[in-house]
Every structure is written in C-alpha cells, then in structure tokens.
Design an enzyme around this catalytic site. Structure first.
Site, mmCIF file in Angstrom:
data_model
loop_
_atom_site.group_PDB
_atom_site.id
_atom_site.type_symbol
_atom_site.label_atom_id
_atom_site.label_comp_id
_atom_site.label_asym_id
_atom_site.label_seq_id
_atom_site.Cartn_x
_atom_site.Cartn_y
_atom_site.Cartn_z
ATOM 1 N N CYS A 52 8.352 -0.198 -9.249
ATOM 2 C CA CYS A 52 9.300 -1.148 -8.658
ATOM 3 C C CYS A 52 8.865 -2.571 -8.997
ATOM 4 O O CYS A 52 7.683 -2.917 -8.844
ATOM 5 C CB CYS A 52 9.338 -0.961 -7.147
ATOM 6 S SG CYS A 52 10.320 -2.231 -6.311
ATOM 7 N N HIS A 88 -2.394 6.167 -0.289
ATOM 8 C CA HIS A 88 -0.989 6.070 -0.699
ATOM 9 C C HIS A 88 -0.941 5.656 -2.168
ATOM 10 O O HIS A 88 -1.726 4.796 -2.600
ATOM 11 C CB HIS A 88 -0.247 5.039 0.157
ATOM 12 C CG HIS A 88 1.234 5.040 -0.051
ATOM 13 N ND1 HIS A 88 1.827 4.384 -1.109
ATOM 14 C CD2 HIS A 88 2.236 5.644 0.634
ATOM 15 C CE1 HIS A 88 3.140 4.566 -1.049
ATOM 16 N NE2 HIS A 88 3.417 5.325 0.000
ATOM 17 N N GLU A 110 0.912 3.730 -3.863
ATOM 18 C CA GLU A 110 1.081 2.292 -4.123
ATOM 19 C C GLU A 110 -0.237 1.547 -3.931
ATOM 20 O O GLU A 110 -0.579 0.653 -4.714
ATOM 21 C CB GLU A 110 2.155 1.703 -3.206
ATOM 22 C CG GLU A 110 2.440 0.252 -3.550
ATOM 23 C CD GLU A 110 3.392 -0.431 -2.595
ATOM 24 O OE1 GLU A 110 3.239 -1.650 -2.403
ATOM 25 O OE2 GLU A 110 4.298 0.238 -2.053
ATOM 26 N N CYS A 139 8.591 -5.636 1.075
ATOM 27 C CA CYS A 139 9.820 -5.839 0.296
ATOM 28 C C CYS A 139 11.041 -6.008 1.201
ATOM 29 O O CYS A 139 11.041 -5.630 2.368
ATOM 30 C CB CYS A 139 10.015 -4.695 -0.694
ATOM 31 S SG CYS A 139 10.701 -3.194 0.020
ATOM 32 N N SER A 185 6.771 9.616 2.882
ATOM 33 C CA SER A 185 7.397 8.317 2.607
ATOM 34 C C SER A 185 6.920 7.301 3.634
ATOM 35 O O SER A 185 7.259 7.391 4.812
ATOM 36 C CB SER A 185 8.929 8.449 2.670
ATOM 37 O OG SER A 185 9.528 7.179 2.778
ATOM 38 N N SER A 186 6.141 6.332 3.187
ATOM 39 C CA SER A 186 5.581 5.331 4.096
ATOM 40 C C SER A 186 6.676 4.565 4.822
ATOM 41 O O SER A 186 6.631 4.395 6.041
ATOM 42 C CB SER A 186 4.686 4.361 3.319
ATOM 43 O OG SER A 186 4.217 3.330 4.156
#
Length: 316
Positions: free
Chosen positions: A101, A129, A131, A200, A228-229
């Site tokens: 992203c 995680h 990310e 975000c 999914s965080s």
C-alpha cells in the site's frame, strides 16, 4: 409469526480501502498478463474470501520467497516486505510486483529518512504483524525498537534520548496510539514524529463511523478476518465507544445468534480488507430473522485511488 423489529445502523465508510483495492487488482492484472500461476508472498490482504477467490483464478499463496520458482512472477502483499525480499528476488532474476500500500510505503520512506539523519527509530505496532515486520525490515537489524503499549515506552532503552523518531503501523487504534505517542513525547521531549499521522485515512474513517453509531447499538458486527489488524481494532473501538456487545465475523455463518437474542438495534461495519459482498451476506442473514430498518451512518466520503505499478499497464 412476524419477525421482531431491528434497527440496523450501517457504517460508512466501511470495507475495501484504496490500498486493498489496488493490491487485489494487481494480482488480477498479473494473472491476465502472465497467466497462471502467479505467486503471492503472504496473503495479499487479510481476508479468506478474497484469498480463496484469487486462488481459484490461479494465484498461489506462499509465506516465503524460497517457495516460489524462479520462472514465475511473484507479488508482494499490501502489508509490505523487508528489503531483503526484493533483494533476493533480484538476485534470482525473478519478475516481481510490489503491491505494498502506498501509505505503508510512505512509512518506510519516513523510517529510512530518519535513519539516514542518524536518528534511532521507535515503531508503534503489533509484534509479528506483516506490516510491522516489513517496516522494521527496511533498516538494519536493531535499528528499530518496537512498542505496543504505553507500558512498553517506560521500559525502552534508547541509544540517545536527543536523537529519536517514531513511526506507526497504519492500522492501529487511533485512541490507543494517541496515548502511546503522548507517553513517548513525555519521556523523550525531543522525539520527532511524522509530519502527518501514519495511521491511514481508511483506518481513521472506519473507526470514526463506528464511534458515531456505537452508543445507538446494543450490539455490533464487524465483518473481517481474525488476522486483520484494522478489523480487530473496530471491535475494540465499538466496545469502548458504548456498544454493549461487539463481535468479529468472517461470514454470516459465523454470527453467534444467541448473543444477539432480545436486541432491537445493531451496528454493522467491515474492515478495510473485507469485500462488500460479505457485508450484504450479513445484512441478508439479519433480514431473514428480523424486520430490519436500515439507517446509514456516514461520517466521511472516500474518493482515494492508487495507480497500479507501470509494469502491469504495459503489454506483455
């Protein structure tokens, strides 16, 4: 026998964000350009329905690059990857497309800029995680310290209190992060933060919509995956904002109906990686059991769009 009345508060925005939409499009365009199979390192986004749909079209999901052959394209997930991954792909002369992203890439660039300026980086994120792993992996081992809570800030052992900067995972609870940032600023007054918050727009907007409707809802269903965080944060935000009961469901079949007995109002939202088809499935399941009146709770309008990489817009 008539169904009991139910007011359904439907959050807007909900579901897919621009980064997720782009990542899915990247896999689909790669399959069109190069044919199946196309390999994807890690789930492209954290949603089983989406992953299963892409798998049926010819995507092969793996956890590490060494599971991919040299002669087939590989796509890196929307969560981002450590620098070592594209470096290894280059070494093996693989075709690869980075679906990270752009808002995650922005955090990567921030971290690198601070590191080049001689600052030690503190990352606010969830350990393990993808990310967080990807962001910390932009810099040499040990260059980034991870904190998950305000308590972690108190335990930090830093190199130089006057040479620090922080970045954050993009999918955190806005409220929790405010507390951690305040703790960092209190302990390290000279610490540098991002020019604009790293969390975000999609995470912020979905949490705001949940807060706006939570007090009206006796229960809330968040459509999203357990890994999914941003979806898990919506459950927490709903409960904290005054909703008596909040439940994460992947599909309508996951709804715990016993927990919803006797309610007359419910909120429904979806994490940024959950498609609208699954929201509709949940609404239809509620309509089968209740006389439903839908009220939309809109707190923002989103019109963000990210371009796919140029390699996919060029002929094969």
């Amino acid at each position: 026998m008539t169904n009991p009345p139910l007011t359904l508060y439907l959050a807007a925005p909900r579901g897919f964000c621009a980064g997720v939409d782009r990542a899915i499009k990247i896999v689909e365009m790669a399959l069109t350009k190069w044919g199946a199979p196309v390999y994807v390192r890690h789930e492209i986004v954290h949603n089983k329905y989406v992953v299963d749909d892409l798998r049926a079209k010819g995507a092969v999901f793996v956890e590490e690059l060494d599971e991919c052959p040299d002669d087939r394209p590989v796509i890196f997930s929307a969560h981002g990857v450590p620098k070592s991954v594209p470096a290894e792909a280059d070494k093996r002369q693989m075709i690869y497309v980075d679906a990270t992203c752009p808002l995650v890439s922005k955090v990567h660039i921030e971290a690198e800029r601070h590191h080049e300026a001689g600052l030690q980086i503190i990352m606010i994120g969830h350990e393990g995680h993808p990310e967080t792993i990807g962001t910390m992996g932009q810099l040499p081992d040990g260059a980034v310290l991870l904190v998950e809570t305000e308590e972690d800030v108190a335990k930090l052992d830093v190199r130089d209190e006057s040479a620090l900067a922080y970045v954050t995972q993009t999918t955190l609870s806005v409220d929790d992060t405010i507390g951690i940032v305040a703790a960092l600023n209190a302990r390290f007054p000279a610490i540098k933060g991002p020019h604009k918050e790293d969390i975000c727009y999609a995470t912020t907007n979905r949490q705001a919509a949940v807060k706006a409707m939570a007090a009206e809802c006796e229960a809330m269903l968040v459509v999203g995956a357990p890994n999914s965080s941003n979806s898990r944060r919506l459950v927490e935000v709903g409960a904290r904002a005054g909703c008596g009961y909040a439940q994460l469901v992947q599909r309508a079949t996951d709804i715990d109906w016993r927990s919803l007995e006797g309610i007359s109002s419910i909120g429904v939202t979806a994490g940024a990686s959950a498609p609208e088809v699954l929201v509709n499935e949940v609404i239809e399941a509620l309509q089968a059991r209740y006389d439903v009146t839908i009220k939309q709770v809109e707190t923002a309008v989103e019109n963000v769009e990210f371009k796919v990489p140029r390699v996919l817009r060029m002929p094969a």
